[in-house]
Design an enzyme around this catalytic site. Sequence first.
Site, short mmCIF file in Angstrom:
data_model
loop_
_atom_site.label_atom_id
_atom_site.label_comp_id
_atom_site.label_asym_id
_atom_site.label_seq_id
_atom_site.Cartn_x
_atom_site.Cartn_y
_atom_site.Cartn_z
N SER A 174 0.84 -1.20 0.00
CA SER A 174 0.00 0.00 0.00
C SER A 174 0.88 1.25 0.00
CB SER A 174 -0.97 -0.04 1.19
OG SER A 174 -1.96 0.95 1.07
N ASP A 282 -9.62 -4.23 -5.40
CA ASP A 282 -8.97 -3.05 -4.84
C ASP A 282 -9.31 -1.85 -5.71
OD1 ASP A 282 -7.28 -1.08 -3.89
OD2 ASP A 282 -5.44 -2.27 -4.07
N HIS A 312 -8.00 -4.73 -0.97
CA HIS A 312 -6.72 -4.02 -0.79
C HIS A 312 -5.96 -4.58 0.42
CE1 HIS A 312 -3.97 -0.62 -1.15
NE2 HIS A 312 -4.08 -0.43 0.15
#
Length: 344
Positions: A174, A282, A312
Amino acid sequence: MSHHEYDTNQNPICTVDPYDYLKIIRNPDGRTITRHLQVPTKSASPDPTSLSPVLTKDVTLNPTHNTWIRIFLPSKALTNTNNDDNKLPLIVYYHGGGFILLSASSSFHHDFCSDMAAQLSAVVVSVEYRLAPEHRLPAAYDDAFEALDWIKSTDEIWLREFADVSNCFLMGTSAGGNITYHVGLRALTAVDELAPLKIKGLVLHHSFFGGVKRTESEIRLVNNPVLPLSGNDLMWELALPIGVDRDHEYSNPTADVRRWSDNCDGIKGLGWRLLVVGCDGDPLIDRQVEFVEMLKKNGVDVVSQFSQGYYHGVEIVDPTKATELFVLLTQFLNNDNSQLPKLK
């Protein structure tokens, strides 16, 4: 199909309150936030007499910035003959949290890095960097690069004895995937400065990239419970330098075509390999796919794996999915792209 509200451009409006989603409150000073997100943490456990398959140790990086690193060492390395042939690959890992939340000591980050060290037979260095908005970008990049500078010259025995610093990979999830890319760019111009540390490749896992124009996946997943668009926007607002928008290079690496071309030339010149991992559940997948396509168009050696469904950062919180990822990573580290497994 869920009911959407629409803006004047007929884009659906995210109905999720971003402050409630992130569990943060903006403080009156306008520069800080109060974090109410309750995430368990784990302490390091360096005791070599323990039965744990992975030992962990915390080391101060920069006391002024209150940054540190957590080293993950497979315990079986302690029984190996300490010659260079037996040294383990080094993975420098940057955690996620939208640049504003979480820590290297967050329990799921700790467990993920510990499992990765065990499954890949690698030394993992997880970096505790400064968070925004108290320390806006590029502070996280500065800290992440400082970790590389520290690794190259440290006398820390776990790294000196067991890690092959000439076989180093940068990896992040991320926001950490974003950090991986930007720290990689800094390293392109600091090859001699970082020696004997030698980066072989980058792993961008569910990378946090942004942009002003909405993508199809952002619109499709506007109220996604794991990463709603309102939360995504607020994290960028708090993380980016004041006065810039999401097309800034920190957020949108493909916005400046000329700079992008130069960056790709640098990556190719050093022979780095890139692995980009994501999933179509995501909201950020379209940005990750565009990133890969632009790399390929510029001749960069990049492998991508985009799985169906999921969400995600799934591998961080679901150990069964992480195991599949570790198989993929093992083959990527060994440069065996012919047999790369498909993530289900």
